[in-house]
Design a protein around this motif. Structure first.
Motif, mmCIF file in Angstrom:
data_model
loop_
_atom_site.group_PDB
_atom_site.id
_atom_site.type_symbol
_atom_site.label_atom_id
_atom_site.label_comp_id
_atom_site.label_asym_id
_atom_site.label_seq_id
_atom_site.Cartn_x
_atom_site.Cartn_y
_atom_site.Cartn_z
ATOM 1 N N VAL A 315 -72.848 -66.963 -9.846
ATOM 2 C CA VAL A 315 -74.018 -67.566 -9.201
ATOM 3 C C VAL A 315 -74.865 -68.303 -10.237
ATOM 4 O O VAL A 315 -75.332 -69.426 -10.016
ATOM 5 N N ALA A 316 -75.010 -67.668 -11.419
ATOM 6 C CA ALA A 316 -75.778 -68.312 -12.485
ATOM 7 C C ALA A 316 -75.120 -69.624 -12.888
ATOM 8 O O ALA A 316 -75.790 -70.639 -13.082
ATOM 9 N N ALA A 318 -73.368 -71.507 -11.064
ATOM 10 C CA ALA A 318 -73.608 -72.516 -10.037
ATOM 11 C C ALA A 318 -74.923 -73.243 -10.287
ATOM 12 O O ALA A 318 -75.042 -74.453 -10.073
ATOM 13 N N ALA A 319 -75.933 -72.477 -10.764
ATOM 14 C CA ALA A 319 -77.222 -73.111 -11.060
ATOM 15 C C ALA A 319 -77.072 -74.178 -12.145
ATOM 16 O O ALA A 319 -77.649 -75.267 -12.057
ATOM 17 N N VAL A 321 -74.210 -75.759 -13.053
ATOM 18 C CA VAL A 321 -73.429 -76.887 -12.551
ATOM 19 C C VAL A 321 -74.282 -77.716 -11.584
ATOM 20 O O VAL A 321 -74.182 -78.949 -11.542
#
Lengths: 706, 163
Positions: A315-316, A318-319, A321
């Protein structure tokens, strides 16, 4: 006090742009109607024909927004794979089960980590490219005397390779040259003998100084470079400083111990590189390496989430990217802005403060998420308060207002175009534009009127030549002779009695009374654009003040005064007397581009100037030269003209500083020039600009009569 | 009057604000928060001096803190906020340094910095939020084959995005 600078209307149409210079479409158009009445504006004329134009840079390769189209295949494969993976993660059966997947995961993760680290470290070595802005706050044309020596000294300690030795050699040879002259004069020996004394080190008691000039001084070592990096003086610098101090004792008028503290508020020099104004789009490259960080996080995160339960780092990742995606989603609109500038008050006396209000309006349809503006403060003006720069985000129709104060300086100052830098929200792309205001803004500032009281300079100039009744015929009061009429003789000198009685035309000649003929020679060459600090008053301003004062007092005395300048361009006002002449001369000083405080492009050459002056000067003229004496050309020209029979007085404002070794060396050199002039019987007024000119003149007079 | 080509103090504060959020998120693990505190201090110094590499090094430390916290098992929401905060700190600090270089310390730039900060925050949180939603819907740990597909996909996209 101010003069209206309005030019007749008919000039407006004809004087339109010299249009080989393409202007940005923005800001040039219909802004004239609402131009503030207080901003006295004129069409651009000779005043800013020297201002650099705006040119279009060819669009840089890749200056468009970065795009997924750069790598279509990778983008397509990647997107499909991610969608499949995400679908599988949510529970859809999209991905077939692989044999030995665990080993593959380890391999791929390791690969991703390595690539991630490699990409991320590129951030460290990436250079972010962005528009450069000039130090518009300062007087753009000013150099500090001796700055070139400081640059050489810096290079001699901090530069790499052979440049270090070259700089050291050049610096030493210049110091040695000065030393030869000084030692020769102080000891009364020939240059060759002086050179010998310097080589064997007997010219001074200071062992270190003697060794340095004998070329046995300290070389630059590694420790020196460390000292240079930490801002401490090198051993070579210290030795040079002692040498300069020793040289200072050889010449009068220099306080060898004087040390000005170079403080934070006293800039030594402005960054005045004259970059051309280019309309340019560029990629800043500031996001370089972010993709690597994203990859790194994904690698660590997926590996961790495979072994543990929570996919936190995925999830991190994704932030991160997502931030990379942001770069691609935001757009950089072409800035469509209009610029308006007002001055309050519109005209001012020297040293008065003028408030400049610049308003930049977004007249386009798009939001400008990141707009930076730097006002084009004219070269000759110094910002006293506030900042001529600002940044903001502007919605369509919104305005950004920048307000700052400048100190008025004599002359006519045309504001340069505003530098506008617009970026997209992420800052990946930057568009640089230069926008002129609807009408050019001009600040006009005239010389202060000099009281017509007697200025001591007259007593020395008049004393020398004075009013001399000559033995030649011409115009005057006392009858000298009568001669045959020649074409072009003035009517009022025709002897009409004779015409009536004999019918022959004859011309009466009177005894000519020569007033002193004084030509003021103002040094406006490039080396005269100097000041002790980048924000101080430049030598040329002091020169013009002094020239104006001397002009007024000489005219009041009835002398004929002419005016000329040492500059690459021509300026010659033949000597005449009277208030009209004073007005003409003053008009030249105030408005001629030669004196506008901008450093001229070309050089002056002593031979050419000497020939020109000997052609133009009347035989009985004396010269008053105004110069800071910061280079040899003017000093040597003054000596030459003096030797040719034009009595020369030099009025020299002292604009040297003492904060650095280079500045102290320049001070010593100037003192040496003055003493050489004095030895050649040229009168020199060494004017400490902290005191009034009258005081310096009085002191000089005492010296001359002694 | 002198041009100080360094970021204004105010913008340094703005750039560090998201970093403080990162520290709060990292406080679940001791090593993570330690790395974060040192990193943020370095970022502060780098921004104030206008040194891009120092800013990047500080953000690297901050990010190392995020990775440590993630490996130590910080919840996804906290990891998301920490990662987003790190990226926003990094880009805002660079923005401030760029402004300082071009416009100096005295120019009014608050709105530009706030705009940049807001844009970066929204972009990172949106992308992170999307991933958070997907993984909240996912059931348990990922099968290895899915991991391989995801890694290859992300690698390809990142390569395509690489400026």
């Amino acid at each position: 006090m101010s003069a209206d600078d309005t030019v007749p209307d008919d000039a407006v149409g004809t004087d339109e742009d010299t249009t080989e210079v393409p202007r940005p479409e923005t800001g040039s158009a219909d802004g004239s109607g609402d131009a503030d009445a207080r901003a006295r504006t004129t069409p651009r004329d000779e005043g800013d024909s020297r201002a650099p134009g705006i040119t279009d840079a060819p669009f840089e390769e890749g200056a468009e927004m970065p795009s997924l189209r750069d790598h279509p295949l990778a983008a397509l494969v990647g997107s499909v794979a991610i969608l499949l993976g995400l679908g599988a993660a949510v529970g859809l059966d999209l991905v077939p089960t692989l044999d030995n997947a665990g080993g593959m995961v380890t391999t791929v993760v390791l690969g991703v980590l390595l690539v991630g680290v490699w990409l991320a470290t590129r951030q460290f070595f990436a250079t972010v490219s962005q528009a450069e802005t000039r130090d518009v706050e300062y007087h753009g044309s000013i150099r500090v005397p001796g700055a070139e020596y400081d640059d050489l000294l810096h290079e001699a300690t901090a530069a790499l390779g052979t440049r270090r030795a070259t700089a050291r050699g050049e610096l030493l040879s210049r110091v040695r040259e000065t030393a030869v002259t000084l030692v020769g004069a102080a000891d009364g020996v020939s240059p060759d003998a002086a050179r010998e004394r310097i080589e064997d080190g007997t010219w001074t008691d200071d062992a270190e100084a003697a060794a340095l000039l004998a070329d046995q001084g300290p070389t630059v070592s590694v420790t020196d470079q460390i000292r240079a990096a930490t801002g401490r003086p090198s051993r070579f610098g210290v030795a040079l400083d002692r040498t300069v101090a020793e040289l200072a004792t050889l010449v009068s008028g220099v306080d060898a111990a004087a040390r000005e503290a170079p403080g934070d508020t006293r800039p030594e020099a402005a960054d005045t590189r004259a970059e051309e104004r280019v309309r340019r789009d560029r990629r800043t490259g500031r996001w370089t390496g972010l993709a690597g960080v994203g990859l790194l996080t994904v690698g660590v995160g997926l590996y961790a989430s495979w072994s543990t339960t929570e996919p936190s780092l995925v999830v991190a990742a994704a932030a991160v990217v997502g931030a990379a995606g942001y770069v691609f989603l935001s757009s950089a609109p072409d800035p469509d802005v209009r610029v308006k500038r007002t001055l309050e008050p519109a005209g001012a006396a020297p040293d008065e403060t003028v408030t400049v209000t610049l308003s930049v309006t977004n007249v386009g349809d798009a939001l400008l998420p990141d707009l930076r503006v730097v006002d084009g403060v004219p070269d000759g003006l110094v910002v006293a308060d506030g900042s001529p720069r600002a940044a903001s985000a502007l919605r369509p129709g919104e305005s950004l207002t920048v307000s700052y104060a400048v100190t008025a300086v004599r002359g006519r100052h045309v504001f340069d175009p505003v530098q506008v830098i617009a970026r997209d929200a992420s800052g990946a792309v930057e568009r640089e534009r230069h926008v002129r205001s609807g009408e050019p803004t001009v600040l006009t500032c005239e010389l202060e009127l000099v009281a017509d009281e007697s200025i001591p300079v007259h007593s020395q100039t008049a004393q020398r030549v004075g009013r001399v009744a000559t033995d030649s015929g011409g115009s005057g009061v006392e009858l000298h002779s009568v001669r045959e009429y020649r074409r072009g003789d003035p009517l009022n000198r025709i002897d009409w009695n004779r015409v009536a009685s004999t019918g022959e035309f004859a011309t009466q000649q009177f005894r000519e009374e020569h007033a002193a003929t004084v030509v003021l020679l103002v040094d406006a060459s490039a080396p005269a654009h100097v000041a002790p600090r980048a924000d101080a008053r430049s030598a040329i301003e002091w020169e013009l003040d002094a020239a104006d004062t001397v002009l007024a007092s000489l005219i009041t005395d009835g002398d004929a005064v002419g005016l000329t300048a040492l500059a690459p361009a021509e300026c010659w006002l033949p000597p005449r007397g009277g208030k009209g002449q004073q007005a003409r001369a003053r008009n030249l000083l105030e408005t001629d581009p030669i004196f506008d405080g901008r450093r001229p492009e070309g050089d002056i050459y002593e031979d050419i100037e000497a020939r020109r002056l000997r052609r133009e000067l009347p035989a009985d003229a004396q010269l008053v030269v105004f110069s800071p004496l910061c280079d040899d050309t003017v000093a040597s020209l003054a000596r030459r003209l003096h030797a040719h029979g034009y009595p020369v007085t030099v009025i020299s404002p002292d604009v040297t500083g003492s904060a650095t070794v280079g500045q102290r060396l320049a001070t010593v050199e100037r003192a040496e020039r003055i003493s050489r002039l004095r030895r050649a019987t040229v009168r020199v007024v060494d004017w400490d600009t902290d005191r009034p000119l009258a005081a310096a003149l009085a002191a000089a007079e005492r010296r001359w009569s002694a | 009057m002198r041009v100080h080509r360094r970021p204004a103090r105010e913008t340094v504060g703005l750039a560090l604000a998201p970093g403080v959020v990162v520290l709060l998120c990292l406080s679940v693990t001791a090593t993570g928060v330690a790395a974060g505190i040192v990193g943020l201090a370095v970022v502060g110094i780098g921004t104030d001096r206008g040194r891009r590499n120092v800013v990047t090094a500080g953000c690297g430390l901050l990010f190392a803190g995020v990775l440590l916290a993630g490996i130590d098992g910080a919840p996804p929401t906290l990891a998301l906020f920490a990662a987003a905060g790190t990226v926003v700190t990094w880009t805002t600090a660079h923005h401030a340094v760029g402004l300082g270089t071009q416009l100096g310390r005295e120019a009014p730039v608050r709105r530009s910095v706030a705009m940049h900060l807001a844009g970066a925050t929204i972009a990172t949180l949106c992308a992170g939020g999307l991933a958070l939603g997907v993984f909240a819907a996912a059931s348990g740990a990922l099968p290895p084959s899915v991991l391989v597909v995801l890694l290859v996909g992300i690698g390809a996209v990142v390569y395509a995005l690489s400026p």
